[in-house]
Design a protein around this motif. Structure first.
Motif, PDB file in Angstrom:
ATOM      1  N   PRO A   6       2.709   4.983  26.287  1.00 48.78           N
ATOM      2  CA  PRO A   6       3.558   3.823  26.053  1.00 48.78           C
ATOM      3  C   PRO A   6       3.078   2.917  24.942  1.00 48.78           C
ATOM      4  O   PRO A   6       1.910   2.909  24.583  1.00 48.78           O
ATOM      5  CB  PRO A   6       3.523   3.087  27.396  1.00 48.78           C
ATOM      6  CG  PRO A   6       3.060   4.090  28.375  1.00 48.78           C
ATOM      7  CD  PRO A   6       2.155   5.009  27.621  1.00 48.78           C
ATOM      8  N   ALA A   7       4.041   2.132  24.444  1.00 48.01           N
ATOM      9  CA  ALA A   7       3.715   1.131  23.435  1.00 48.01           C
ATOM     10  C   ALA A   7       2.893   0.023  24.068  1.00 48.01           C
ATOM     11  O   ALA A   7       2.900  -0.199  25.256  1.00 48.01           O
ATOM     12  CB  ALA A   7       5.006   0.551  22.856  1.00 48.01           C
ATOM     13  N   GLY A   8       2.225  -0.717  23.246  1.00 47.64           N
ATOM     14  CA  GLY A   8       1.403  -1.817  23.719  1.00 47.64           C
ATOM     15  C   GLY A   8       0.333  -2.081  22.696  1.00 47.64           C
ATOM     16  O   GLY A   8       0.377  -1.595  21.580  1.00 47.64           O
ATOM     17  N   ARG A   9      -0.654  -2.843  23.058  1.00 52.31           N
ATOM     18  CA  ARG A   9      -1.734  -3.133  22.125  1.00 52.31           C
ATOM     19  C   ARG A   9      -2.488  -1.864  21.827  1.00 52.31           C
ATOM     20  O   ARG A   9      -2.981  -1.190  22.710  1.00 52.31           O
ATOM     21  CB  ARG A   9      -2.669  -4.194  22.704  1.00 52.31           C
ATOM     22  CG  ARG A   9      -3.809  -4.498  21.749  1.00 52.31           C
ATOM     23  CD  ARG A   9      -4.488  -5.797  22.074  1.00 52.31           C
ATOM     24  NE  ARG A   9      -5.530  -6.080  21.095  1.00 52.31           N
ATOM     25  CZ  ARG A   9      -6.126  -7.248  20.986  1.00 52.31           C
ATOM     26  NH1 ARG A   9      -5.769  -8.237  21.765  1.00 52.31           N
ATOM     27  NH2 ARG A   9      -7.059  -7.433  20.093  1.00 52.31           N
ATOM     28  N   GLU A 162     -10.541  -4.192  10.451  1.00 51.57           N
ATOM     29  CA  GLU A 162      -9.400  -4.093  11.357  1.00 51.57           C
ATOM     30  C   GLU A 162      -8.912  -5.485  11.723  1.00 51.57           C
ATOM     31  O   GLU A 162      -9.698  -6.377  12.026  1.00 51.57           O
ATOM     32  CB  GLU A 162      -9.813  -3.326  12.618  1.00 51.57           C
ATOM     33  CG  GLU A 162      -8.696  -3.103  13.613  1.00 51.57           C
ATOM     34  CD  GLU A 162      -7.560  -2.306  13.011  1.00 51.57           C
ATOM     35  OE1 GLU A 162      -6.527  -2.936  12.708  1.00 51.57           O
ATOM     36  OE2 GLU A 162      -7.720  -1.092  12.819  1.00 51.57           O
ATOM     37  N   TYR A 163      -7.595  -5.667  11.699  1.00 57.38           N
ATOM     38  CA  TYR A 163      -7.026  -6.985  11.967  1.00 57.38           C
ATOM     39  C   TYR A 163      -6.611  -7.177  13.425  1.00 57.38           C
ATOM     40  O   TYR A 163      -6.419  -8.314  13.884  1.00 57.38           O
ATOM     41  CB  TYR A 163      -5.795  -7.214  11.085  1.00 57.38           C
ATOM     42  CG  TYR A 163      -4.549  -6.502  11.562  1.00 57.38           C
ATOM     43  CD1 TYR A 163      -3.590  -7.166  12.323  1.00 57.38           C
ATOM     44  CD2 TYR A 163      -4.338  -5.154  11.282  1.00 57.38           C
ATOM     45  CE1 TYR A 163      -2.455  -6.515  12.778  1.00 57.38           C
ATOM     46  CE2 TYR A 163      -3.211  -4.494  11.728  1.00 57.38           C
ATOM     47  CZ  TYR A 163      -2.268  -5.179  12.468  1.00 57.38           C
ATOM     48  OH  TYR A 163      -1.154  -4.520  12.930  1.00 57.38           O
ATOM     49  N   GLU A 164      -6.477  -6.099  14.188  1.00 56.07           N
ATOM     50  CA  GLU A 164      -5.843  -6.200  15.498  1.00 56.07           C
ATOM     51  C   GLU A 164      -6.616  -7.060  16.492  1.00 56.07           C
ATOM     52  O   GLU A 164      -6.027  -7.635  17.403  1.00 56.07           O
ATOM     53  CB  GLU A 164      -5.600  -4.803  16.065  1.00 56.07           C
ATOM     54  CG  GLU A 164      -4.525  -4.035  15.319  1.00 56.07           C
ATOM     55  CD  GLU A 164      -4.135  -2.746  16.021  1.00 56.07           C
ATOM     56  OE1 GLU A 164      -4.934  -2.258  16.842  1.00 56.07           O
ATOM     57  OE2 GLU A 164      -3.041  -2.237  15.752  1.00 56.07           O
ATOM     58  N   ASP A 165      -7.929  -7.140  16.327  1.00 63.68           N
ATOM     59  CA  ASP A 165      -8.717  -7.968  17.238  1.00 63.68           C
ATOM     60  C   ASP A 165      -8.631  -9.452  16.891  1.00 63.68           C
ATOM     61  O   ASP A 165      -9.138 -10.297  17.637  1.00 63.68           O
ATOM     62  CB  ASP A 165     -10.183  -7.530  17.207  1.00 63.68           C
ATOM     63  CG  ASP A 165     -10.386  -6.137  17.805  1.00 63.68           C
ATOM     64  OD1 ASP A 165      -9.555  -5.744  18.640  1.00 63.68           O
ATOM     65  OD2 ASP A 165     -11.356  -5.462  17.423  1.00 63.68           O
ATOM     66  N   GLU A 166      -7.986  -9.766  15.777  1.00 63.82           N
ATOM     67  CA  GLU A 166      -7.944 -11.142  15.296  1.00 63.82           C
ATOM     68  C   GLU A 166      -6.592 -11.816  15.521  1.00 63.82           C
ATOM     69  O   GLU A 166      -6.426 -12.984  15.183  1.00 63.82           O
ATOM     70  CB  GLU A 166      -8.273 -11.180  13.794  1.00 63.82           C
ATOM     71  CG  GLU A 166      -9.568 -10.490  13.415  1.00 63.82           C
ATOM     72  CD  GLU A 166     -10.785 -11.158  14.038  1.00 63.82           C
ATOM     73  OE1 GLU A 166     -10.737 -12.386  14.261  1.00 63.82           O
ATOM     74  OE2 GLU A 166     -11.768 -10.448  14.323  1.00 63.82           O
ATOM     75  N   ILE A 167      -5.622 -11.093  16.054  1.00 62.92           N
ATOM     76  CA  ILE A 167      -4.286 -11.664  16.179  1.00 62.92           C
ATOM     77  C   ILE A 167      -3.896 -11.861  17.640  1.00 62.92           C
ATOM     78  O   ILE A 167      -4.462 -11.250  18.544  1.00 62.92           O
ATOM     79  CB  ILE A 167      -3.229 -10.782  15.477  1.00 62.92           C
ATOM     80  CG1 ILE A 167      -3.129  -9.422  16.162  1.00 62.92           C
ATOM     81  CG2 ILE A 167      -3.539 -10.626  14.004  1.00 62.92           C
ATOM     82  CD1 ILE A 167      -2.003  -8.570  15.621  1.00 62.92           C
ATOM     83  N   ASP A 168      -2.929 -12.725  17.840  1.00 63.21           N
ATOM     84  CA  ASP A 168      -2.355 -12.957  19.160  1.00 63.21           C
ATOM     85  C   ASP A 168      -1.177 -11.999  19.312  1.00 63.21           C
ATOM     86  O   ASP A 168      -0.156 -12.162  18.643  1.00 63.21           O
ATOM     87  CB  ASP A 168      -1.897 -14.411  19.268  1.00 63.21           C
ATOM     88  CG  ASP A 168      -1.317 -14.748  20.639  1.00 63.21           C
ATOM     89  OD1 ASP A 168      -1.116 -13.825  21.458  1.00 63.21           O
ATOM     90  OD2 ASP A 168      -1.044 -15.946  20.875  1.00 63.21           O
ATOM     91  N   MET A 169      -1.315 -11.011  20.174  1.00 62.68           N
ATOM     92  CA  MET A 169      -0.283  -9.985  20.313  1.00 62.68           C
ATOM     93  C   MET A 169       1.023 -10.532  20.890  1.00 62.68           C
ATOM     94  O   MET A 169       2.053  -9.868  20.844  1.00 62.68           O
ATOM     95  CB  MET A 169      -0.794  -8.838  21.191  1.00 62.68           C
ATOM     96  CG  MET A 169      -2.041  -8.152  20.657  1.00 62.68           C
ATOM     97  SD  MET A 169      -1.788  -7.379  19.044  1.00 62.68           S
ATOM     98  CE  MET A 169      -0.734  -6.010  19.486  1.00 62.68           C
ATOM     99  N   ARG A 170       0.985 -11.737  21.424  1.00 58.62           N
ATOM    100  CA  ARG A 170       2.195 -12.333  21.993  1.00 58.62           C
ATOM    101  C   ARG A 170       2.970 -13.137  20.954  1.00 58.62           C
ATOM    102  O   ARG A 170       4.048 -13.647  21.243  1.00 58.62           O
ATOM    103  CB  ARG A 170       1.826 -13.232  23.173  1.00 58.62           C
ATOM    104  CG  ARG A 170       1.168 -12.489  24.341  1.00 58.62           C
ATOM    105  CD  ARG A 170       0.518 -13.441  25.302  1.00 58.62           C
ATOM    106  NE  ARG A 170      -0.595 -14.155  24.664  1.00 58.62           N
ATOM    107  CZ  ARG A 170      -1.373 -15.033  25.290  1.00 58.62           C
ATOM    108  NH1 ARG A 170      -1.166 -15.306  26.567  1.00 58.62           N
ATOM    109  NH2 ARG A 170      -2.356 -15.637  24.653  1.00 58.62           N
ATOM    110  N   ARG A 171       2.433 -13.237  19.767  1.00 59.48           N
ATOM    111  CA  ARG A 171       3.043 -14.069  18.723  1.00 59.48           C
ATOM    112  C   ARG A 171       3.708 -13.197  17.667  1.00 59.48           C
ATOM    113  O   ARG A 171       3.236 -12.114  17.351  1.00 59.48           O
ATOM    114  CB  ARG A 171       1.959 -14.934  18.072  1.00 59.48           C
ATOM    115  CG  ARG A 171       2.422 -15.759  16.896  1.00 59.48           C
ATOM    116  CD  ARG A 171       1.259 -16.504  16.278  1.00 59.48           C
ATOM    117  NE  ARG A 171       1.644 -17.123  15.011  1.00 59.48           N
ATOM    118  CZ  ARG A 171       0.793 -17.737  14.201  1.00 59.48           C
ATOM    119  NH1 ARG A 171      -0.488 -17.828  14.531  1.00 59.48           N
ATOM    120  NH2 ARG A 171       1.210 -18.251  13.060  1.00 59.48           N
TER     121      ARG A 171
END
Length: 230
Positions: A6-9, A162-171
């Protein structure tokens, strides 16, 4: 056989986890092949098929538990015919939404090959060069890109982390905001000196494509690859 999760983080799997995933796929492939390989009568074939499906169910459930996979879908196709299609686990853990054969999945890093193809297509039409500095095409922000080129992004040698650890996935970020966020991350190496796989470079390539073509990658790829096949 096709297997989706599934999709997700997302984050790229560790080498050990990737090896386990390959093992899972190979074992499932061997078990699934038995679904379409029984040279026997209809009644016996149906019984053997049921047994094979039960074995696959047990195996998938055990591996999902062992590898902490929240949900996945399995499809077995032979000669254009679907022999098995089934969902396991959940597509959304918070709302307990089960995975089904109609679940929509995040394509993940499969999109990188389409992004690269779009960039090469644009280059072939003279709208950019692979050795151009990316600052030429990205929106102006506080970020400074130095000597990073389009080629560096394509080949994972830009030094951008990598940028993924730096962003708010809910935004929801605008392209400008995401570009600035990636550009302000501390470089891990000098451009062109080290290969380090990450998603950041391909986020920037997507922004570059839209800036040049004023279209999404989906539309561009359909135009350059799928339409000629029609």
């Amino acid at each position: 056989m096709c297997i989706e999760t599934p999709a997700g983080r997302r984050s790229e799997p560790s080498p050990r986890r990737a090896a386990r995933r390959r093992e899972l796929f190979m074992l499932l492939g061997g078990m699934a092949a038995s679904l379409v390989a029984w040279p026997c009568g209809a009644q016996q074939s149906g019984r053997m098929r049921h047994i094979s499906e039960m074995k696959i169910d047990r195996f998938v459930s055990a591996e999902m538990s062992r590898q902490k996979i929240p949900g996945m879908a399995v499809a077995v196709v032979k000669n254009g015919e679907v022999a098995l299609a089934k969902g396991y686990g959940f597509a959304n853990l918070e709302h307990r939404v089960p995975v089904t054969t109609n679940s929509i999945f995040n394509s993940g890093s499969v999109g990188k090959q389409f992004t690269a193809a779009a960039i090469v297509h644009i280059e072939e039409h003279g709208k950019l060069r692979l050795d151009d500095h990316i600052a030429r095409y990205l929106p102006r922000t506080k970020a400074r890109w130095g000597s990073i080129t389009v080629r560096h992004l394509l080949t994972h040698t830009s030094g951008i982390p990598e940028y993924e650890d730096e962003i708010d996935m809910r935004r929801d970020y605008s392209e400008r905001q995401l570009t600035e966020l990636v550009g302000l991350l501390r470089r891990r190496s000098t451009p062109g000196h080290k290969f380090e796989y990450n998603n950041s470079g391909y986020v920037l390539l997507g922004v570059i494509i839209r800036a040049i073509q004023e279209s999404s990658i989906r539309i561009i790829f359909a135009r350059i690859s799928l339409n000629p096949l029609a």
